[in-house]
Write a protein that holds these residues in place. Structure first.
Motif, PDB file in Angstrom:
ATOM      1  N   VAL A  23      -9.524 -24.528  49.341  1.00 13.33           N
ATOM      2  CA  VAL A  23      -8.704 -24.886  48.269  1.00 13.33           C
ATOM      3  C   VAL A  23      -7.684 -26.288  48.578  1.00 13.33           C
ATOM      4  CG1 VAL A  23      -8.239 -22.524  47.674  1.00 13.33           C
ATOM      5  CG2 VAL A  23      -6.651 -23.429  49.401  1.00 13.33           C
ATOM      6  N   GLN A  24      -7.547 -26.979  47.365  1.00 14.67           N
ATOM      7  CA  GLN A  24      -6.784 -28.231  47.694  1.00 14.67           C
ATOM      8  C   GLN A  24      -6.000 -28.511  46.309  1.00 14.67           C
ATOM      9  OE1 GLN A  24      -7.311 -30.014  50.434  1.00 14.67           O
ATOM     10  NE2 GLN A  24      -5.927 -31.954  49.600  1.00 14.67           N
ATOM     11  N   GLU A  25      -4.957 -28.877  46.428  1.00 12.27           N
ATOM     12  CA  GLU A  25      -4.165 -29.268  45.162  1.00 12.27           C
ATOM     13  C   GLU A  25      -4.524 -30.894  44.999  1.00 12.27           C
ATOM     14  OE1 GLU A  25      -1.942 -27.098  44.021  1.00 12.27           O
ATOM     15  OE2 GLU A  25      -2.609 -25.575  45.400  1.00 12.27           O
ATOM     16  N   MET A  26      -4.544 -31.129  43.748  1.00 16.53           N
ATOM     17  CA  MET A  26      -4.663 -32.326  42.866  1.00 16.53           C
ATOM     18  C   MET A  26      -3.595 -32.867  42.007  1.00 16.53           C
ATOM     19  SD  MET A  26      -8.726 -32.406  42.420  1.00 16.53           S
ATOM     20  CE  MET A  26      -8.741 -33.894  42.178  1.00 16.53           C
ATOM     21  N   SER A  27      -3.239 -33.978  41.935  1.00 17.43           N
ATOM     22  CA  SER A  27      -2.083 -34.529  41.067  1.00 17.43           C
ATOM     23  C   SER A  27      -2.919 -34.759  39.635  1.00 17.43           C
ATOM     24  CB  SER A  27      -1.618 -35.860  41.515  1.00 17.43           C
ATOM     25  OG  SER A  27      -2.537 -36.747  41.867  1.00 17.43           O
ATOM     26  N   ALA A  28      -3.951 -34.923  39.513  1.00 20.44           N
ATOM     27  CA  ALA A  28      -4.740 -34.833  38.214  1.00 20.44           C
ATOM     28  C   ALA A  28      -4.701 -33.460  37.452  1.00 20.44           C
ATOM     29  CB  ALA A  28      -5.985 -35.488  38.089  1.00 20.44           C
ATOM     30  N   PRO A  29      -4.567 -33.380  36.336  1.00 24.00           N
ATOM     31  CA  PRO A  29      -4.792 -32.305  35.466  1.00 24.00           C
ATOM     32  C   PRO A  29      -6.090 -31.553  35.280  1.00 24.00           C
ATOM     33  CG  PRO A  29      -4.158 -34.129  33.953  1.00 24.00           C
ATOM     34  CD  PRO A  29      -4.358 -34.570  35.236  1.00 24.00           C
ATOM     35  N   PRO A  30      -6.046 -30.370  35.205  1.00 24.83           N
ATOM     36  CA  PRO A  30      -7.311 -29.614  35.192  1.00 24.83           C
ATOM     37  C   PRO A  30      -8.531 -30.270  34.301  1.00 24.83           C
ATOM     38  CG  PRO A  30      -5.646 -27.959  35.328  1.00 24.83           C
ATOM     39  CD  PRO A  30      -5.034 -29.216  34.909  1.00 24.83           C
ATOM     40  N   GLU A  31      -7.957 -30.794  32.880  1.00 25.22           N
ATOM     41  CA  GLU A  31      -8.910 -31.297  31.995  1.00 25.22           C
ATOM     42  C   GLU A  31      -9.612 -32.512  32.669  1.00 25.22           C
ATOM     43  OE1 GLU A  31      -5.930 -30.595  31.485  1.00 25.22           O
ATOM     44  OE2 GLU A  31      -5.960 -28.878  30.109  1.00 25.22           O
ATOM     45  N   VAL A  32      -8.803 -33.345  33.206  1.00 21.90           N
ATOM     46  CA  VAL A  32      -9.203 -34.608  33.826  1.00 21.90           C
ATOM     47  C   VAL A  32     -10.514 -34.197  35.231  1.00 21.90           C
ATOM     48  CG1 VAL A  32      -8.915 -36.578  35.179  1.00 21.90           C
ATOM     49  CG2 VAL A  32      -7.629 -35.837  32.968  1.00 21.90           C
ATOM     50  N   LEU A 107     -10.785 -24.327  38.636  1.00 20.35           N
ATOM     51  CA  LEU A 107      -9.598 -25.108  38.429  1.00 20.35           C
ATOM     52  C   LEU A 107      -8.297 -24.378  37.718  1.00 20.35           C
ATOM     53  CD1 LEU A 107     -12.331 -26.527  37.644  1.00 20.35           C
ATOM     54  CD2 LEU A 107     -10.804 -28.632  37.498  1.00 20.35           C
ATOM     55  N   THR A 108      -7.170 -24.440  38.278  1.00 22.96           N
ATOM     56  CA  THR A 108      -5.931 -23.548  37.608  1.00 22.96           C
ATOM     57  C   THR A 108      -4.872 -24.710  37.709  1.00 22.96           C
ATOM     58  OG1 THR A 108      -5.304 -22.877  39.745  1.00 22.96           O
ATOM     59  CG2 THR A 108      -6.538 -21.389  38.230  1.00 22.96           C
ATOM     60  N   PRO A 109      -4.116 -24.585  36.479  1.00 26.15           N
ATOM     61  CA  PRO A 109      -3.106 -25.540  36.612  1.00 26.15           C
ATOM     62  C   PRO A 109      -1.856 -25.464  37.709  1.00 26.15           C
ATOM     63  CG  PRO A 109      -3.344 -24.560  34.379  1.00 26.15           C
ATOM     64  CD  PRO A 109      -4.097 -23.992  35.334  1.00 26.15           C
ATOM     65  N   ALA A 110      -1.355 -26.135  38.152  1.00 27.35           N
ATOM     66  CA  ALA A 110      -0.127 -26.360  39.339  1.00 27.35           C
ATOM     67  C   ALA A 110       0.690 -27.418  39.087  1.00 27.35           C
ATOM     68  CB  ALA A 110      -1.149 -26.758  40.744  1.00 27.35           C
ATOM     69  N   GLY A 111       1.429 -27.200  38.167  1.00 30.42           N
ATOM     70  CA  GLY A 111       2.801 -27.951  37.557  1.00 30.42           C
ATOM     71  C   GLY A 111       1.893 -29.027  36.644  1.00 30.42           C
ATOM     72  N   ALA A 112       1.877 -30.435  36.977  1.00 29.90           N
ATOM     73  CA  ALA A 112       1.128 -31.233  36.056  1.00 29.90           C
ATOM     74  C   ALA A 112      -0.172 -31.576  36.772  1.00 29.90           C
ATOM     75  CB  ALA A 112       1.963 -32.712  36.283  1.00 29.90           C
ATOM     76  N   GLY A 113      -0.702 -30.891  37.922  1.00 33.18           N
ATOM     77  CA  GLY A 113      -1.922 -31.168  38.639  1.00 33.18           C
ATOM     78  C   GLY A 113      -2.750 -29.932  38.627  1.00 33.18           C
ATOM     79  N   THR A 114      -3.490 -29.831  39.652  1.00 29.65           N
ATOM     80  CA  THR A 114      -4.779 -28.842  39.517  1.00 29.65           C
ATOM     81  C   THR A 114      -4.640 -28.238  40.872  1.00 29.65           C
ATOM     82  OG1 THR A 114      -5.953 -30.154  38.093  1.00 29.65           O
ATOM     83  CG2 THR A 114      -7.121 -28.283  39.368  1.00 29.65           C
ATOM     84  N   HIS A 115      -4.868 -26.844  40.943  1.00 27.01           N
ATOM     85  CA  HIS A 115      -5.118 -26.114  42.162  1.00 27.01           C
ATOM     86  C   HIS A 115      -6.635 -26.057  42.045  1.00 27.01           C
ATOM     87  CE1 HIS A 115      -4.641 -23.077  45.200  1.00 27.01           C
ATOM     88  NE2 HIS A 115      -5.829 -22.452  44.708  1.00 27.01           N
ATOM     89  N   LEU A 116      -7.211 -26.573  43.048  1.00 26.08           N
ATOM     90  CA  LEU A 116      -9.012 -26.604  42.890  1.00 26.08           C
ATOM     91  C   LEU A 116      -9.355 -25.704  44.148  1.00 26.08           C
ATOM     92  CD1 LEU A 116     -11.454 -27.840  41.994  1.00 26.08           C
ATOM     93  CD2 LEU A 116     -11.142 -29.693  43.435  1.00 26.08           C
ATOM     94  N   ARG A 117     -10.147 -24.690  43.685  1.00 34.91           N
ATOM     95  CA  ARG A 117     -10.780 -23.904  44.651  1.00 34.91           C
ATOM     96  C   ARG A 117     -12.328 -24.041  44.632  1.00 34.91           C
ATOM     97  NH1 ARG A 117     -10.118 -17.901  43.339  1.00 34.91           N
ATOM     98  NH2 ARG A 117     -12.075 -18.101  42.208  1.00 34.91           N
ATOM     99  N   TRP A 118     -13.074 -24.262  45.730  1.00 30.39           N
ATOM    100  CA  TRP A 118     -14.504 -24.409  45.781  1.00 30.39           C
ATOM    101  C   TRP A 118     -15.023 -23.307  46.649  1.00 30.39           C
ATOM    102  CZ3 TRP A 118     -17.223 -27.361  50.000  1.00 30.39           C
ATOM    103  CH2 TRP A 118     -18.688 -27.305  49.915  1.00 30.39           C
TER     104      TRP A 118
END
Length: 159
Positions: A23-32, A107-118
């Protein structure tokens, strides 16, 4: 030598004998993030350092992936649910001992970003399963580096 792997579905990702989850957090939103994963397949070469070739094949329902070190994969897309999930299975691989491989990017929303799980799900010979488990740290590092690079790339594009 490339060989045909067992055809598996989405259920395999939850039931595979070997499941590696990162898992990793990203600043970009899930759609992007989703668009970068599912729609910009050649872009993988830019942000995932292990990938030397990535291209959609057929009508976009499959992919061809080449990795540093010589790995070669032909994949079928199992799910492309914008912006929640992107998943695929490996149909043909040159990985010795591999019998089935599927991967899921959730991909799940995390604030303005994305919680990404691979999730990397696999089955194979005992030796293949052992080597895959031993490679967990390296796969995790490759995933984290790739996601950080992708996040910077998306931020530079104003995403």
């Amino acid at each position: 030598m490339a060989h045909q792997l067992r055809e598996v579905g989405l259920d395999f990702i939850a039931t595979a004998p070997v499941r590696l989850v990162f898992v990793q957090e990203m600043s970009a939103p899930p759609e992007v993030v989703y668009r970068a994963l599912a729609e910009d397949v050649p872009g993988w070469e830019e942000w995932f350092a292990a990938v030397t070739l990535a291209r959609s094949t057929g009508d976009g329902s499959s992919r061809e992936i080449h990795l540093k070190g010589g790995g070669r994969f032909q994949e079928t897309i199992l799910a492309a649910k914008n912006p929640e999930m992107y998943a695929y299975r490996v149909d043909v691989a040159n990985a010795p001992g591999a019998r089935a491989i599927a991967e899921e990017w959730r991909l799940t929303p995390a604030g303005a970003g994305t919680h990404l799980r691979w999730t990397f799900a696999a089955d194979g010979t005992a030796a293949f399963r052992a080597v895959t488990k031993l490679g967990r740290a390296g796969l995790g590092r490759a995933f984290r580096d790739a996601v950080r690079t992708l996040d910077r790339r998306l931020a530079a594009r104003g995403a």
